[in-house]
Write an enzyme that holds these catalytic residues in place. Structure first.
Site, PDB file in Angstrom:
ATOM      1  CG  HIS A  17      40.175 -27.877   2.447  1.00 21.05           C
ATOM      2  ND1 HIS A  17      40.398 -28.766   1.415  1.00 21.05           N
ATOM      3  CD2 HIS A  17      41.310 -27.859   3.173  1.00 21.05           C
ATOM      4  CE1 HIS A  17      41.622 -29.258   1.521  1.00 21.05           C
ATOM      5  NE2 HIS A  17      42.201 -28.722   2.583  1.00 21.05           N
ATOM      6  CE  LYS A  41      50.716 -31.252   0.398  1.00 19.25           C
ATOM      7  NZ  LYS A  41      49.494 -30.687   0.965  1.00 19.25           N
ATOM      8  NE  ARG A  90      44.107 -32.910   8.390  1.00 18.48           N
ATOM      9  CZ  ARG A  90      44.741 -33.227   7.286  1.00 18.48           C
ATOM     10  NH1 ARG A  90      44.102 -33.824   6.305  1.00 18.48           N
ATOM     11  NH2 ARG A  90      46.034 -32.985   7.135  1.00 18.48           N
ATOM     12  CB  SER A 128      43.783 -32.859  -0.637  1.00 25.47           C
ATOM     13  OG  SER A 128      43.022 -31.755  -0.228  1.00 25.47           O
TER      14      SER A 128
HETATM   15  O1  PNS Z   1      47.616 -27.465   1.940  1.00 25.62           O
HETATM   16  P1  PNS Z   1      49.105 -27.400   2.231  1.00 25.62           P
HETATM   17  O2  PNS Z   1      49.911 -28.032   1.105  1.00 25.62           O
HETATM   18  O3  PNS Z   1      49.468 -27.974   3.575  1.00 25.62           O
HETATM   19  O4  PNS Z   1      49.463 -25.833   2.282  1.00 25.62           O
HETATM   20  C1  PNS Z   1      50.791 -25.422   2.516  1.00 25.62           C
HETATM   21  C2  PNS Z   1      50.999 -23.988   1.994  1.00 25.62           C
HETATM   22  C3  PNS Z   1      50.690 -23.916   0.505  1.00 25.62           C
HETATM   23  C4  PNS Z   1      50.084 -23.039   2.762  1.00 25.62           C
HETATM   24  C5  PNS Z   1      52.498 -23.627   2.280  1.00 25.62           C
HETATM   25  O5  PNS Z   1      53.347 -24.511   1.606  1.00 25.62           O
HETATM   26  C6  PNS Z   1      52.824 -22.186   1.884  1.00 25.62           C
HETATM   27  O6  PNS Z   1      52.577 -21.282   2.657  1.00 25.62           O
HETATM   28  N1  PNS Z   1      53.390 -22.007   0.655  1.00 25.62           N
HETATM   29  C7  PNS Z   1      53.808 -20.710   0.162  1.00 25.62           C
HETATM   30  C8  PNS Z   1      55.322 -20.517   0.420  1.00 25.62           C
HETATM   31  C9  PNS Z   1      55.543 -20.063   1.847  1.00 25.62           C
HETATM   32  O7  PNS Z   1      55.250 -18.933   2.210  1.00 25.62           O
HETATM   33  N2  PNS Z   1      56.006 -20.975   2.717  1.00 25.62           N
HETATM   34  C10 PNS Z   1      56.098 -20.708   4.154  1.00 25.62           C
HETATM   35  C11 PNS Z   1      57.486 -20.417   4.599  1.00 25.62           C
HETATM   36  S1  PNS Z   1      58.426 -21.881   4.825  1.00 25.62           S
END
Ligand code: PNS
Length: 161
Positions: A17, A41, A90, A128
């Site tokens: 990251h 999660k 990745r 992670s």
């Molecule tokens: O590190 P991650 O868990 O892959 O990140 C995913 C994250 C947090 C970026 C994603 O779940 C997110 O954007 N969450 C906020 C809610 C949202 O806007 N979701 C997208 C529309 S489905």
């Protein structure tokens, strides 16, 4: 001013990251790293801890800011007058997952563009979730996470990080 948002769970932030953040900070005038909620999660570290880890591990980049937001990514992006979202990739698996998110984000905010950055080879399998698994079984995290996470993990693992 071109502002980019780099969202994620960061549970915890890894050197992969940090590498993406460093590279994005060279391309955009401002990078806002945002700790967000992925409803799929359950987090090991609290939002406050994840934010503190990111703040410490990006302090050398003067155009990087760290934030947390509980709502939709597109709401946050608009509130900050950003036009770009950065995602690290990745593998093709990551891309398939990101394509789905992009579909929904585009419906919500068509003016926002998601740009993808290929992970550096050194970090192409780092995640992670692997870090959390290593923590569970007391494996070394050396060279995988920033110093601040090493310290926090050592405390949680009773000095075994
Ligand atoms: O590190 P991650 O868990 O892959 O990140 C995913 C994250 C947090 C970026 C994603 O779940 C997110 O954007 N969450 C906020 C809610 C949202 O806007 N979701 C997208 C529309 S489905």
């Amino acid at each position: 001013m071109t502002i980019a948002v780099y969202p994620g769970s960061f549970d915890p932030v890894t050197l992969g990251h940090v590498d993406v953040i460093k590279r994005a900070s060279r391309v955009f005038e401002e990078v806002r790293v945002c700790v967000m909620k992925n409803p799929k999660k359950h987090y090991l570290f609290s939002e406050k801890e994840r934010l503190a880890f990111l703040t410490e591990s990006t302090k050398q980049y003067s155009n990087v800011m760290v934030d947390a937001y509980q709502g939709l990514l597109t709401e946050y992006v608009r509130a900050k007058n950003a036009r770009v979202v950065i995602k690290g990739l990745r593998s093709s698996g990551d891309f398939e997952y990101e394509k789905q998110m992009d579909f929904f984000n585009k419906r919500l905010a068509p003016e926002v563009e998601t740009l993808y950055m290929a992970a550096d080879n050194a970090y192409s399998v780092l995640s992670s979730s692997a870090i959390r698994e290593l923590m569970t079984f007391g494996g070394s995290l050396d060279g995988l996470v920033p110093e601040v996470v090493l310290d926090a993990a050592a405390k949680r693992m009773g000095g075994k990080a």
